[in-house]
Design a protein around this motif. Structure first.
Motif, PDB file in Angstrom:
ATOM      1  N   MET A 219     -32.440  -5.432  18.502  1.00  0.00           N
ATOM      2  CA  MET A 219     -33.069  -6.293  19.552  1.00  0.00           C
ATOM      3  C   MET A 219     -34.274  -5.691  20.129  1.00  0.00           C
ATOM      4  N   THR A 220     -35.468  -6.440  20.098  1.00  0.00           N
ATOM      5  CA  THR A 220     -36.781  -6.131  20.355  1.00  0.00           C
ATOM      6  C   THR A 220     -36.764  -5.604  21.865  1.00  0.00           C
ATOM      7  N   ASP A 221     -37.633  -4.339  22.038  1.00  0.00           N
ATOM      8  CA  ASP A 221     -37.587  -3.932  23.341  1.00  0.00           C
ATOM      9  C   ASP A 221     -38.951  -4.482  23.828  1.00  0.00           C
ATOM     10  N   TYR A 222     -38.858  -5.020  25.205  1.00  0.00           N
ATOM     11  CA  TYR A 222     -40.170  -5.497  25.783  1.00  0.00           C
ATOM     12  C   TYR A 222     -40.472  -4.838  27.181  1.00  0.00           C
ATOM     13  N   THR A 223     -41.737  -4.672  27.451  1.00  0.00           N
ATOM     14  CA  THR A 223     -42.032  -4.222  28.727  1.00  0.00           C
ATOM     15  C   THR A 223     -42.763  -5.224  29.580  1.00  0.00           C
ATOM     16  N   ALA A 224     -42.723  -4.887  31.052  1.00  0.00           N
ATOM     17  CA  ALA A 224     -43.269  -5.809  31.919  1.00  0.00           C
ATOM     18  C   ALA A 224     -44.520  -6.165  31.734  1.00  0.00           C
ATOM     19  N   ASP A 225     -45.319  -5.180  31.114  1.00  0.00           N
ATOM     20  CA  ASP A 225     -46.740  -5.365  30.664  1.00  0.00           C
ATOM     21  C   ASP A 225     -47.012  -6.588  29.849  1.00  0.00           C
ATOM     22  N   LEU A 226     -46.138  -6.925  28.952  1.00  0.00           N
ATOM     23  CA  LEU A 226     -46.345  -7.908  28.011  1.00  0.00           C
ATOM     24  C   LEU A 226     -44.980  -8.684  27.971  1.00  0.00           C
ATOM     25  N   PRO A 227     -45.272  -9.986  28.690  1.00  0.00           N
ATOM     26  CA  PRO A 227     -43.957 -10.754  28.496  1.00  0.00           C
ATOM     27  C   PRO A 227     -43.502 -11.115  27.089  1.00  0.00           C
ATOM     28  N   PRO A 228     -42.425 -11.563  27.170  1.00  0.00           N
ATOM     29  CA  PRO A 228     -41.994 -12.103  25.705  1.00  0.00           C
ATOM     30  C   PRO A 228     -42.516 -13.654  25.776  1.00  0.00           C
ATOM     31  N   VAL A 229     -42.957 -13.810  24.285  1.00  0.00           N
ATOM     32  CA  VAL A 229     -43.710 -15.075  24.203  1.00  0.00           C
ATOM     33  C   VAL A 229     -42.497 -16.157  23.983  1.00  0.00           C
ATOM     34  N   LEU A 230     -42.676 -17.538  24.725  1.00  0.00           N
ATOM     35  CA  LEU A 230     -41.718 -18.512  24.664  1.00  0.00           C
ATOM     36  C   LEU A 230     -42.011 -19.037  23.191  1.00  0.00           C
ATOM     37  N   PRO A 231     -40.732 -19.276  22.511  1.00  0.00           N
ATOM     38  CA  PRO A 231     -40.697 -19.616  21.014  1.00  0.00           C
ATOM     39  C   PRO A 231     -40.973 -21.177  20.995  1.00  0.00           C
ATOM     40  N   VAL A 232     -42.080 -21.711  21.694  1.00  0.00           N
ATOM     41  CA  VAL A 232     -42.195 -23.179  21.551  1.00  0.00           C
ATOM     42  C   VAL A 232     -42.100 -23.816  20.146  1.00  0.00           C
ATOM     43  N   ASP A 233     -42.807 -23.417  19.055  1.00  0.00           N
ATOM     44  CA  ASP A 233     -42.874 -23.997  17.820  1.00  0.00           C
ATOM     45  C   ASP A 233     -41.435 -23.840  17.339  1.00  0.00           C
ATOM     46  N   ALA A 234     -40.682 -23.009  17.395  1.00  0.00           N
ATOM     47  CA  ALA A 234     -39.459 -22.719  16.709  1.00  0.00           C
ATOM     48  C   ALA A 234     -38.495 -23.650  17.527  1.00  0.00           C
ATOM     49  N   LEU A 235     -38.420 -23.817  18.934  1.00  0.00           N
ATOM     50  CA  LEU A 235     -37.700 -24.717  19.656  1.00  0.00           C
ATOM     51  C   LEU A 235     -38.162 -26.084  19.139  1.00  0.00           C
ATOM     52  N   ARG A 236     -39.299 -26.657  19.051  1.00  0.00           N
ATOM     53  CA  ARG A 236     -39.725 -27.917  18.662  1.00  0.00           C
ATOM     54  C   ARG A 236     -39.137 -28.350  17.363  1.00  0.00           C
ATOM     55  N   GLU A 237     -39.074 -27.275  16.331  1.00  0.00           N
ATOM     56  CA  GLU A 237     -38.838 -27.262  15.167  1.00  0.00           C
ATOM     57  C   GLU A 237     -37.060 -27.573  14.977  1.00  0.00           C
ATOM     58  N   ALA A 238     -36.419 -26.540  15.752  1.00  0.00           N
ATOM     59  CA  ALA A 238     -35.136 -26.674  15.691  1.00  0.00           C
ATOM     60  C   ALA A 238     -34.613 -28.307  16.514  1.00  0.00           C
ATOM     61  N   LEU A 239     -35.257 -28.613  17.317  1.00  0.00           N
ATOM     62  CA  LEU A 239     -34.902 -30.006  18.273  1.00  0.00           C
ATOM     63  C   LEU A 239     -35.382 -31.184  17.148  1.00  0.00           C
ATOM     64  N   GLY A 240     -36.424 -30.893  16.461  1.00  0.00           N
ATOM     65  CA  GLY A 240     -36.898 -31.915  15.469  1.00  0.00           C
ATOM     66  C   GLY A 240     -35.848 -32.169  14.421  1.00  0.00           C
ATOM     67  N   ARG A 241     -35.292 -30.878  14.195  1.00  0.00           N
ATOM     68  CA  ARG A 241     -34.060 -31.044  13.145  1.00  0.00           C
ATOM     69  C   ARG A 241     -32.684 -31.386  13.790  1.00  0.00           C
ATOM     70  N   ALA A 242     -32.642 -31.602  15.016  1.00  0.00           N
ATOM     71  CA  ALA A 242     -31.372 -31.971  15.885  1.00  0.00           C
ATOM     72  C   ALA A 242     -30.300 -30.814  15.701  1.00  0.00           C
ATOM     73  N   ASP A 243     -30.995 -29.487  15.727  1.00  0.00           N
ATOM     74  CA  ASP A 243     -30.254 -28.295  15.612  1.00  0.00           C
ATOM     75  C   ASP A 243     -30.194 -27.651  16.869  1.00  0.00           C
ATOM     76  N   LEU A 244     -29.229 -28.280  17.783  1.00  0.00           N
ATOM     77  CA  LEU A 244     -29.336 -27.818  19.054  1.00  0.00           C
ATOM     78  C   LEU A 244     -28.626 -26.548  19.068  1.00  0.00           C
ATOM     79  N   ASP A 245     -27.765 -25.978  18.349  1.00  0.00           N
ATOM     80  CA  ASP A 245     -27.109 -24.734  18.263  1.00  0.00           C
ATOM     81  C   ASP A 245     -28.302 -23.767  17.930  1.00  0.00           C
ATOM     82  N   ALA A 246     -29.394 -23.862  17.133  1.00  0.00           N
ATOM     83  CA  ALA A 246     -30.375 -23.116  16.958  1.00  0.00           C
ATOM     84  C   ALA A 246     -31.276 -23.094  17.895  1.00  0.00           C
ATOM     85  N   ALA A 247     -31.451 -24.220  18.734  1.00  0.00           N
ATOM     86  CA  ALA A 247     -32.575 -24.327  19.880  1.00  0.00           C
ATOM     87  C   ALA A 247     -31.623 -23.605  21.077  1.00  0.00           C
ATOM     88  N   ALA A 248     -30.520 -23.750  21.301  1.00  0.00           N
ATOM     89  CA  ALA A 248     -29.763 -22.976  22.241  1.00  0.00           C
ATOM     90  C   ALA A 248     -29.968 -21.379  21.997  1.00  0.00           C
TER      91      ALA A 248
END
Length: 103
Positions: free
Chosen positions: A1-30
């Motif tokens: 697992m990647t370690d994050y710091t408060a200095d740099l918040p994790p990036v929301l995986p918007v494109d990956a979420l849209r792709e998973a939802l576009g494929r109707a892959d709710l498990d991947a999106a979740a």
């Protein structure tokens, strides 16, 4: 697992979420949402939040805005799918009535 710091918040995986939802892959999106949630929780504890400088606070505020935008988009998609489902049910009832009438 990647370690994050408060200095740099994790990036929301918007494109990956849209792709998973576009494929109707709710498990991947979740799984993407769960992984991001874990990353956010790991990155920012209450102690960390108290020590943030204005630049760091802005980065976290940007992440919150991205979260809100994604929630709104998900709500719009949910509403669209609900409308489509209702329309499908109406068509199915109409088809069944037609078939019964043709008997």
């Amino acid at each position: 697992m990647t370690d994050y710091t408060a200095d740099l918040p994790p990036v929301l995986p918007v494109d990956a979420l849209r792709e998973a939802l576009g494929r109707a892959d709710l498990d991947a999106a979740a799984a993407l949402v769960d992984a991001h949630d874990r990353a956010v929780r790991q990155a920012l504890t209450a102690v960390d939040a108290a020590l943030l400088d204005p630049r760091q606070i802005q980065a976290w505020m940007n992440l919150m805005e991205a979260h809100q935008a994604m929630l709104e988009e998900l709500g719009q998609r949910r509403d669209f799918v609900a409308d489509q489902l209702q329309q499908l049910q109406r068509h199915q009832r109409s088809a069944n009535a037609y078939l019964q009438a043709m008997g």
